[in-house]
Design a protein around this motif. Structure first.
Motif, PDB file in Angstrom:
ATOM      1  N   GLU A 186       0.823  -1.207   0.000  1.00 26.58           N
ATOM      2  CA  GLU A 186       0.000   0.000   0.000  1.00 26.58           C
ATOM      3  C   GLU A 186       0.862   1.263   0.000  1.00 26.58           C
ATOM      4  O   GLU A 186       0.601   2.210  -0.751  1.00 26.58           O
ATOM      5  CB  GLU A 186      -0.939  -0.011   1.209  1.00 26.58           C
ATOM      6  N   ALA A 187       1.893   1.294   0.855  1.00 25.08           N
ATOM      7  CA  ALA A 187       2.769   2.466   0.907  1.00 25.08           C
ATOM      8  C   ALA A 187       3.520   2.650  -0.409  1.00 25.08           C
ATOM      9  O   ALA A 187       3.685   3.771  -0.900  1.00 25.08           O
ATOM     10  CB  ALA A 187       3.759   2.317   2.065  1.00 25.08           C
ATOM     11  N   ASN A 188       3.974   1.548  -1.001  1.00 25.27           N
ATOM     12  CA  ASN A 188       4.700   1.618  -2.268  1.00 25.27           C
ATOM     13  C   ASN A 188       3.796   2.101  -3.401  1.00 25.27           C
ATOM     14  O   ASN A 188       4.216   2.885  -4.254  1.00 25.27           O
ATOM     15  CB  ASN A 188       5.277   0.240  -2.600  1.00 25.27           C
ATOM     16  N   ALA A 189       2.529   1.647  -3.398  1.00 25.10           N
ATOM     17  CA  ALA A 189       1.581   2.064  -4.442  1.00 25.10           C
ATOM     18  C   ALA A 189       1.316   3.565  -4.386  1.00 25.10           C
ATOM     19  O   ALA A 189       1.036   4.193  -5.411  1.00 25.10           O
ATOM     20  CB  ALA A 189       0.266   1.294  -4.293  1.00 25.10           C
ATOM     21  N   LEU A 190       1.425   4.145  -3.175  1.00 29.79           N
ATOM     22  CA  LEU A 190       1.184   5.577  -3.000  1.00 29.79           C
ATOM     23  C   LEU A 190       2.478   6.396  -3.065  1.00 29.79           C
ATOM     24  O   LEU A 190       2.456   7.614  -2.849  1.00 29.79           O
ATOM     25  CB  LEU A 190       0.493   5.830  -1.652  1.00 29.79           C
ATOM     26  N   GLY A 191       3.598   5.731  -3.363  1.00 30.35           N
ATOM     27  CA  GLY A 191       4.873   6.434  -3.478  1.00 30.35           C
ATOM     28  C   GLY A 191       5.481   6.854  -2.163  1.00 30.35           C
ATOM     29  O   GLY A 191       6.365   7.714  -2.123  1.00 30.35           O
ATOM     30  N   LYS A 192       5.070   6.251  -1.070  1.00 39.58           N
ATOM     31  CA  LYS A 192       5.569   6.613   0.265  1.00 39.58           C
ATOM     32  C   LYS A 192       6.768   5.719   0.608  1.00 39.58           C
ATOM     33  O   LYS A 192       6.689   4.811   1.429  1.00 39.58           O
ATOM     34  CB  LYS A 192       4.452   6.489   1.292  1.00 39.58           C
ATOM     35  N   TYR A 193       7.901   6.022  -0.025  1.00 40.42           N
ATOM     36  CA  TYR A 193       9.059   5.142   0.063  1.00 40.42           C
ATOM     37  C   TYR A 193       9.738   5.192   1.434  1.00 40.42           C
ATOM     38  O   TYR A 193      10.290   4.190   1.906  1.00 40.42           O
ATOM     39  CB  TYR A 193      10.060   5.492  -1.039  1.00 40.42           C
ATOM     40  N   GLY A 194       9.718   6.351   2.084  1.00 46.33           N
ATOM     41  CA  GLY A 194      10.258   6.432   3.436  1.00 46.33           C
ATOM     42  C   GLY A 194       9.462   5.569   4.398  1.00 46.33           C
ATOM     43  O   GLY A 194      10.014   4.937   5.299  1.00 46.33           O
ATOM     44  N   GLU A 195       8.161   5.534   4.190  1.00 51.50           N
ATOM     45  CA  GLU A 195       7.292   4.684   5.013  1.00 51.50           C
ATOM     46  C   GLU A 195       7.621   3.211   4.801  1.00 51.50           C
ATOM     47  O   GLU A 195       7.622   2.415   5.747  1.00 51.50           O
ATOM     48  CB  GLU A 195       5.828   4.951   4.644  1.00 51.50           C
ATOM     49  N   VAL A 196       7.912   2.848   3.550  1.00 56.48           N
ATOM     50  CA  VAL A 196       8.269   1.459   3.239  1.00 56.48           C
ATOM     51  C   VAL A 196       9.502   1.048   4.035  1.00 56.48           C
ATOM     52  O   VAL A 196       9.543  -0.026   4.646  1.00 56.48           O
ATOM     53  CB  VAL A 196       8.523   1.286   1.727  1.00 56.48           C
ATOM     54  N   ARG A 197      10.507   1.911   4.042  1.00 60.28           N
ATOM     55  CA  ARG A 197      11.747   1.593   4.766  1.00 60.28           C
ATOM     56  C   ARG A 197      11.492   1.460   6.268  1.00 60.28           C
ATOM     57  O   ARG A 197      12.046   0.582   6.929  1.00 60.28           O
ATOM     58  CB  ARG A 197      12.784   2.683   4.496  1.00 60.28           C
ATOM     59  N   ARG A 198      10.656   2.349   6.792  1.00 64.81           N
ATOM     60  CA  ARG A 198      10.391   2.327   8.229  1.00 64.81           C
ATOM     61  C   ARG A 198       9.585   1.089   8.619  1.00 64.81           C
ATOM     62  O   ARG A 198       9.811   0.509   9.690  1.00 64.81           O
ATOM     63  CB  ARG A 198       9.661   3.606   8.637  1.00 64.81           C
ATOM     64  N   ILE A 199       8.644   0.686   7.784  1.00 61.44           N
ATOM     65  CA  ILE A 199       7.872  -0.543   8.040  1.00 61.44           C
ATOM     66  C   ILE A 199       8.817  -1.729   8.159  1.00 61.44           C
ATOM     67  O   ILE A 199       8.670  -2.583   9.042  1.00 61.44           O
ATOM     68  CB  ILE A 199       6.841  -0.780   6.919  1.00 61.44           C
ATOM     69  N   PHE A 200       9.805  -1.777   7.269  1.00 58.11           N
ATOM     70  CA  PHE A 200      10.757  -2.890   7.274  1.00 58.11           C
ATOM     71  C   PHE A 200      11.544  -2.926   8.585  1.00 58.11           C
ATOM     72  O   PHE A 200      11.730  -3.990   9.184  1.00 58.11           O
ATOM     73  CB  PHE A 200      11.703  -2.760   6.084  1.00 58.11           C
ATOM     74  N   ARG A 201      12.010  -1.758   9.055  1.00 57.81           N
ATOM     75  CA  ARG A 201      12.788  -1.726  10.299  1.00 57.81           C
ATOM     76  C   ARG A 201      11.964  -2.216  11.482  1.00 57.81           C
ATOM     77  O   ARG A 201      12.440  -3.004  12.317  1.00 57.81           O
ATOM     78  CB  ARG A 201      13.268  -0.300  10.565  1.00 57.81           C
ATOM     79  N   VAL A 202      10.733  -1.741  11.565  1.00 55.27           N
ATOM     80  CA  VAL A 202       9.855  -2.162  12.653  1.00 55.27           C
ATOM     81  C   VAL A 202       9.621  -3.673  12.596  1.00 55.27           C
ATOM     82  O   VAL A 202       9.628  -4.362  13.624  1.00 55.27           O
ATOM     83  CB  VAL A 202       8.509  -1.412  12.588  1.00 55.27           C
ATOM     84  N   ALA A 203       9.426  -4.192  11.375  1.00 59.10           N
ATOM     85  CA  ALA A 203       9.151  -5.621  11.200  1.00 59.10           C
ATOM     86  C   ALA A 203      10.324  -6.474  11.676  1.00 59.10           C
ATOM     87  O   ALA A 203      10.141  -7.475  12.376  1.00 59.10           O
ATOM     88  CB  ALA A 203       8.840  -5.925   9.746  1.00 59.10           C
ATOM     89  N   VAL A 204      11.547  -6.102  11.307  1.00 58.42           N
ATOM     90  CA  VAL A 204      12.727  -6.894  11.675  1.00 58.42           C
ATOM     91  C   VAL A 204      12.884  -6.950  13.200  1.00 58.42           C
ATOM     92  O   VAL A 204      13.127  -8.015  13.780  1.00 58.42           O
ATOM     93  CB  VAL A 204      14.000  -6.312  11.024  1.00 58.42           C
TER      94      VAL A 204
END
Length: 530
Positions: free
Chosen positions: A74-92
């Protein structure tokens, strides 16, 4: 762009299908010789430990990869690339903590688990597989991230590495421990320890793939809009993951409870613990054959989440409906012939694979006939749950699985404890369980998304599978007479596959527009004369 997303879904599905075919082949190369070496008794111990591991793993992390995949898509579809990176950090961070905690719970509670289940000899096997939860949790975080970006390659390769490690180390340890004369329960611990070592190497690969390959986002990707705080992302992740985890956990915990029910009810019917374990081990041989086709379907389920989620967030309901229809159709095309083939050739197939265990085969074959129709039902549950989760209806699978679990436990408690039925009640309970869940899921999906017709998806694949089943039934006898039992099975399966493909083409069960979405779709369509 819509067409590109369609191709992305099918290409991702194709990659995972190919990977899962190889993984299943590797799994067969692991399971078949393992069972031939440890027999029905050892297989019972192995299955109990593996079900404890599966239940603990699902409880700890099942919903998190789906949540990460959905949020990243969803974040990638909306171009929210910083959000994508932050989601990954939280997930790990989240996955690592949860995985470590549940590994500790499984190791400290190993003795209690096996005593409650009714198979005390599985203790060392449970200890051997417990560390795998931590490593699989880490792998799951990375897989969810990559899948959210519709990049299925790291997932596919990590699955291959995990399966290869299990094969090499599992078989090696089993052979070594048998040669040195260790008791059966220690041998099985070595066998299942191969699973743990496979997850270690899988985790190492996928971490390196992320470090060396970068984020996977477009080059020069610029953040658009504000980035959510870490706490908000964590809350959203948990909000999505918890219902999915509960829903998935219901089924896995049900399977674990069901294992305890079956083993204890067999003993209530007059069997000793060792006899009950042997009987359950034979049933597990049938279950393993029944589970083999599911990897193909799970690939579709995983791939469909980003595609449907992206379509819904864009409010493209027509695209969501067409993607769902395509996924259901391919589910039927793959699952139905597998169900028919396993039902018709249950004894010949098991005899070919477990040639050193004829007594176990005689017990397992009729059980496989009963459970074979559930191949389609389990496939529909996997794909249906993925669709509902992508639609945002994350609580629905939890409820339908709970209903199915109650059906299974009730059926098995009554039938398995009844003398004269006993272990034959287990496949009946499984079939009724998945049939209930699949029916409820499909009804809800059809109501949620206009234009989805279940009958249109399955009628032609069902007819083609029925024709193939009839051919297989009448073909095997003459072929066996000419070529012998072992070669006869292989040739019959090959001929049946050709008959099925011809039936699909003649019945026009493969829509050209959907075939064109596959990698090399133009060539496939031309080859099939679509």
């Amino acid at each position: 762009m819509s067409k590109n997303r369609s191709r992305s879904f099918f290409e991702g599905a194709f990659i995972l299908v190919l990977s899962n075919v190889i993984v299943k082949v590797i799994g067969a190369l692991f399971n078949i010789p393992i069972v031939n070496m440890i027999g029905g008794d050892g297989n019972g111990i192995f299955t109990v430990a593996y079900y404890v591991y599966t239940a603990m793993f699902v409880i700890s992390t099942a919903g998190l990869p789906v949540a990460v995949s959905k949020m990243v898509a969803e974040a990638n579809a909306l171009g929210k690339y910083g959000e994508v990176r932050r989601i990954f950090r939280v997930a790990v961070i989240t996955f690592s903590i949860v995985g470590l905690a549940f590994t500790a719970v499984m190791m400290l509670g190993a003795r209690w688990f096996v005593e409650i289940i009714g198979n005390s000899r599985a203790y060392y096997a449970v200890l051997a597989i417990a560390p795998a939860i931590f490593f699989v949790a880490i792998v799951s975080a990375f897989r969810g991230y990559f899948q959210g970006l519709s990049n299925m390659v790291p997932t596919a390769i990590s699955q291959l590495i995990e399966a290869g490690g299990k094969l090499v180390f599992g078989l090696g340890l089993t052979y070594l421990l048998i040669r040195r004369g260790y008791p059966l329960e220690i041998v099985v611990a070595g066998s299942i320890g191969g699973v743990t070592l496979g997850t270690v190497f899988s985790a190492l690969y996928i971490v390196l793939a992320r470090v060396r390959g970068g984020s996977g986002l477009p080059e020069g990707a610029i953040e658009t809009g504000e980035v959510s705080p870490y706490s908000d992302i964590a809350r959203r992740l948990i909000k999505i993951a918890v219902p999915i985890t509960i829903g998935s956990s219901v089924l896995s915990v049900t399977n674990l409870i069901d294992t305890a029910v079956v083993l204890n009810r067999l003993q209530d019917a007059g069997q000793t613990e060792v006899q009950a374990n042997y009987t359950y081990g034979c049933y597990s041989m049938a279950v393993k054959m029944f589970n083999m086709p599911q990897a193909l379907i799970v690939a579709l389920a995983v791939s469909i989440i980003p595609a449907v989620a992206a379509a819904i967030v864009k409010r493209d309901h027509e695209k969501a409906a067409s993607t769902i229809m395509a996924a259901l159709r391919f589910t039927g095309i793959m699952a139905l012939p597998c169900a028919a083939g396993l039902a018709v050739l249950s004894h010949p197939i098991l005899s070919l694979l477990y040639y050193r265990r004829p007594e176990e085969v005689d017990m397992a074959a009729p059980l496989l006939v009963i459970i074979a129709p559930a191949v389609l039902l389990v496939a529909l549950v996997s794909v249906g749950n993925a669709m509902l989760q992508a639609m945002g209806r994350v609580k629905v699978p939890m409820k339908t699985i709970l209903i199915g679990g109650v059906v299974k436990l009730t059926t098995n408690y009554i039938l398995v404890g009844t003398q004269g039925i006993e272990i034959y009640g287990a496949p009946i309970g499984t079939t009724l369980c998945y049939g209930t869940i699949a029916l409820l899921d499909l009804i809800i999906i059809a109501r949620e998304v206009r234009g989805v017709s279940v009958v249109r998806c399955f009628f032609k694949p069902f007819l083609a599978s029925a024709l193939m089943g009839v051919f297989t039934y009448f073909c095997y006898g003459p072929v066996r007479g000419m070529l012998g039992a072992k070669l006869g099975v292989v040739v019959t399966v090959g001929l049946s596959a050709v008959v099925y493909l011809i039936a699909l083409i003649v019945l026009r069960a493969l829509p050209r527009e959907e075939v064109l979405m596959l990698p090399k779709g133009q060539k496939i369509a031309k080859l099939l004369r679509l």
